[in-house]
Design an enzyme around this catalytic site. Structure first.
Site, short mmCIF file in Angstrom:
data_model
loop_
_atom_site.label_atom_id
_atom_site.label_comp_id
_atom_site.label_asym_id
_atom_site.label_seq_id
_atom_site.Cartn_x
_atom_site.Cartn_y
_atom_site.Cartn_z
N SER A 1 0.83 -1.21 0.00
CA SER A 1 0.00 0.00 0.00
C SER A 1 0.86 1.25 0.00
CB SER A 1 -0.91 0.02 1.23
OG SER A 1 -0.12 0.02 2.40
N HIS B 1 -4.21 -3.81 -4.08
CA HIS B 1 -4.08 -3.73 -2.63
C HIS B 1 -5.30 -4.29 -1.90
CE1 HIS B 1 -4.04 -1.21 1.23
NE2 HIS B 1 -3.21 -2.23 1.38
N ASN C 1 -6.18 3.65 3.25
CA ASN C 1 -5.18 3.78 4.31
C ASN C 1 -4.90 5.22 4.67
OD1 ASN C 1 -4.78 1.15 4.90
ND2 ASN C 1 -2.75 0.99 4.00
N1 CAA Z 1 -9.03 -13.82 9.23
C1 CAA Z 1 -10.06 -14.33 8.54
N2 CAA Z 1 -11.33 -14.18 8.91
C2 CAA Z 1 -11.58 -13.52 10.03
C3 CAA Z 1 -10.56 -12.95 10.82
C4 CAA Z 1 -9.23 -13.12 10.37
N3 CAA Z 1 -8.19 -12.61 11.02
N4 CAA Z 1 -11.12 -12.34 11.88
C5 CAA Z 1 -12.43 -12.52 11.77
N5 CAA Z 1 -12.71 -13.22 10.66
C6 CAA Z 1 -14.02 -13.58 10.14
C7 CAA Z 1 -14.44 -14.89 10.72
O1 CAA Z 1 -15.26 -15.55 9.78
C8 CAA Z 1 -15.23 -14.47 11.93
O2 CAA Z 1 -16.15 -15.38 12.37
P1 CAA Z 1 -15.73 -16.57 13.40
O3 CAA Z 1 -14.96 -15.96 14.52
O4 CAA Z 1 -17.03 -17.13 13.78
O5 CAA Z 1 -14.90 -17.52 12.60
C9 CAA Z 1 -15.96 -13.25 11.39
O6 CAA Z 1 -15.00 -12.60 10.57
C10 CAA Z 1 -16.46 -12.35 12.49
O7 CAA Z 1 -15.38 -12.11 13.36
P2 CAA Z 1 -15.55 -11.66 14.88
O8 CAA Z 1 -16.87 -12.14 15.39
O9 CAA Z 1 -14.30 -12.04 15.59
O10 CAA Z 1 -15.51 -10.11 14.88
P3 CAA Z 1 -16.14 -9.03 13.92
O11 CAA Z 1 -17.57 -9.29 13.63
O12 CAA Z 1 -15.72 -7.73 14.51
O13 CAA Z 1 -15.36 -9.20 12.56
C11 CAA Z 1 -13.52 -8.24 11.43
C12 CAA Z 1 -13.98 -9.20 12.50
C13 CAA Z 1 -14.02 -8.73 10.07
C14 CAA Z 1 -12.00 -8.29 11.43
C15 CAA Z 1 -14.12 -6.83 11.74
O14 CAA Z 1 -13.85 -6.50 13.07
C16 CAA Z 1 -13.58 -5.76 10.85
O15 CAA Z 1 -14.04 -5.55 9.75
N6 CAA Z 1 -12.57 -5.00 11.37
C17 CAA Z 1 -11.94 -3.93 10.62
C18 CAA Z 1 -10.91 -4.50 9.70
C19 CAA Z 1 -10.25 -3.44 8.90
O16 CAA Z 1 -10.50 -2.26 8.99
N7 CAA Z 1 -9.32 -3.87 8.04
C20 CAA Z 1 -8.53 -2.98 7.23
C21 CAA Z 1 -7.20 -2.79 7.88
S1 CAA Z 1 -6.12 -1.75 6.96
C22 CAA Z 1 -5.33 -2.80 5.91
O17 CAA Z 1 -5.48 -3.97 5.92
C23 CAA Z 1 -4.48 -2.16 4.88
C24 CAA Z 1 -3.03 -2.28 4.99
O18 CAA Z 1 -2.35 -1.92 4.04
C25 CAA Z 1 -2.33 -2.72 6.21
#
Ligand code: CAA
Length: 304
Positions: free
Chosen positions: A137, A158, A209
């Site tokens: 990114s 990305h 980002n």
């Molecule tokens: N990997 C794969 N699947 C995942 C996961 C992971 N690390 N974490 C959660 N999940 C999936 C699973 O299917 C999970 O269900 P189970 O626990 O029953 O298996 C489901 O999502 C729901 O998870 P949770 O109940 O634990 O929590 P949640 O409803 O809050 O969802 C989340 C988790 C999808 C991570 C959510 O919190 C979310 O969208 N968070 C924000 C993520 C975000 O902003 N990402 C962008 C980051 S920036 C980036 O990535 C760019 C870069 O260049 C670094």
């Protein structure tokens, strides 16, 4: 179905995109392995490549337990998962793995030197038609394109963490990327069931980002100024703004090391001291507290 509903369904259809049949992902970290799984689930013959069997075994185990969990929760069919696992080949022999592939997604270490070397090698190892993309990114593809003999077939693609879940994929050409390559990449993203965001020009951090960076900077300043604790700042983002996670929880998910290295890369590219990692992030990085992956970052996590 309304026209908006239909458009949405079309945008998210899944299945191989026209000219792309075989994909390779270089780097079996959290991002690379989940990107490869997304490709295999969408029907592509996919290779996931890294330097050691140990890394690849760890990636396969993590993906298998994710998939098993999805099946047990009724989110995916066992057959689909088994077939995708069969389509996913793990290999330490990159030259062979990429020799027939149409699209490579590089998701290796966030280092310009490392990525330039990989692109130089991929240029020799892949057919001339192959599109070479980086998941970075911050390292924009114009910094990598001239390490190949096909700068017109190089761009950024990305994904977001966790790639199995997050819908957005930013598609970022540099000045010399061919328009047809951008179109194929957008089509690929749609075929993965993701939503493509096409940038008109390169900028480190891209769109999502940069927005996230502004939120993170403000959260760190509020914390530094003693306005509120980490937990309360996160709670405010979740409950007042309906963000799925607060900025500190998100740093732990993405990885303190990733956050730190992204800022350093931006500083190296721009020379802007304001881009340097925040001191509190640097302290966690230097202490080896990288977030969820090490069991400690802003928060502490137990093994379970
Ligand atoms: N990997 C794969 N699947 C995942 C996961 C992971 N690390 N974490 C959660 N999940 C999936 C699973 O299917 C999970 O269900 P189970 O626990 O029953 O298996 C489901 O999502 C729901 O998870 P949770 O109940 O634990 O929590 P949640 O409803 O809050 O969802 C989340 C988790 C999808 C991570 C959510 O919190 C979310 O969208 N968070 C924000 C993520 C975000 O902003 N990402 C962008 C980051 S920036 C980036 O990535 C760019 C870069 O260049 C670094």
């Amino acid at each position: 179905m309304t026209s908006t509903g239909r458009k949405h369904a079309e945008e998210h259809r899944s299945g191989p995109a026209g000219e792309v049949r075989e994909i390779a992902v270089v780097g079996a970290g959290v991002m690379g392995s989940q990107i490869a799984m997304v490709c295999a689930l969408a029907g592509y013959s996919t290779s996931l490549v890294d330097l050691s069997d140990e890394l690849l075994d760890g990636a396969r185990d993590a993906l298998q337990s994710r998939m098993d969990r999805d099946v047990s929760r009724g989110r995916r069919a066992r057959d689909d998962v088994d077939r995708a696992m069969e389509r996913l080949r793990l290999s330490t022999d990159r030259a062979t793995a990429v020799s027939e592939c149409d699209f490579v997604i590089e998701a290796a270490a966030e280092s310009l030197e490392v990525k330039r070397r990989i692109f130089e090698d991929l240029d020799r190892e892949t057919p001339r038609r192959t599109i070479l993309a980086t998941n970075s990114s911050n390292i924009v593809s114009s910094q990598l394109a001239d390490s190949t003999t096909r700068p017109d077939r190089v761009l950024n693609l990305h994904f977001f963490n966790p790639a199995l879940v997050m819908e957005c994929v930013e598609v970022v050409p540099h000045d010399g990327t061919a328009e047809t390559v951008v179109d194929t990449s957008m089509e690929l993203v749609r075929s993965l069931g993701k939503s493509g965001v096409r940038l008109r020009r390169e900028i480190p951090g891209f769109v999502a980002n940069r927005i996230l960076g502004a939120i993170r900077r403000e959260a760190l300043e509020l914390h530094d100024a003693g306005v509120a604790d980490v937990e309360d700042i996160d709670r405010a983002a979740r409950t007042a703004l309906r963000h799925p996670m607060g900025p500190f929880e998100l740093m732990d998910l993405v990885g303190i090391d990733v956050v730190h290295l992204i800022r350093l890369a931006e500083f190296e590219q721009t020379g802007d001291e304001g881009a340097l990692p925040h001191p509190a992030v640097r302290r966690l990085y230097e202490a080896g507290h990288f977030g969820r992956k090490t069991g400690r970052g802003w928060y502490t996590y137990d093994d379970s």
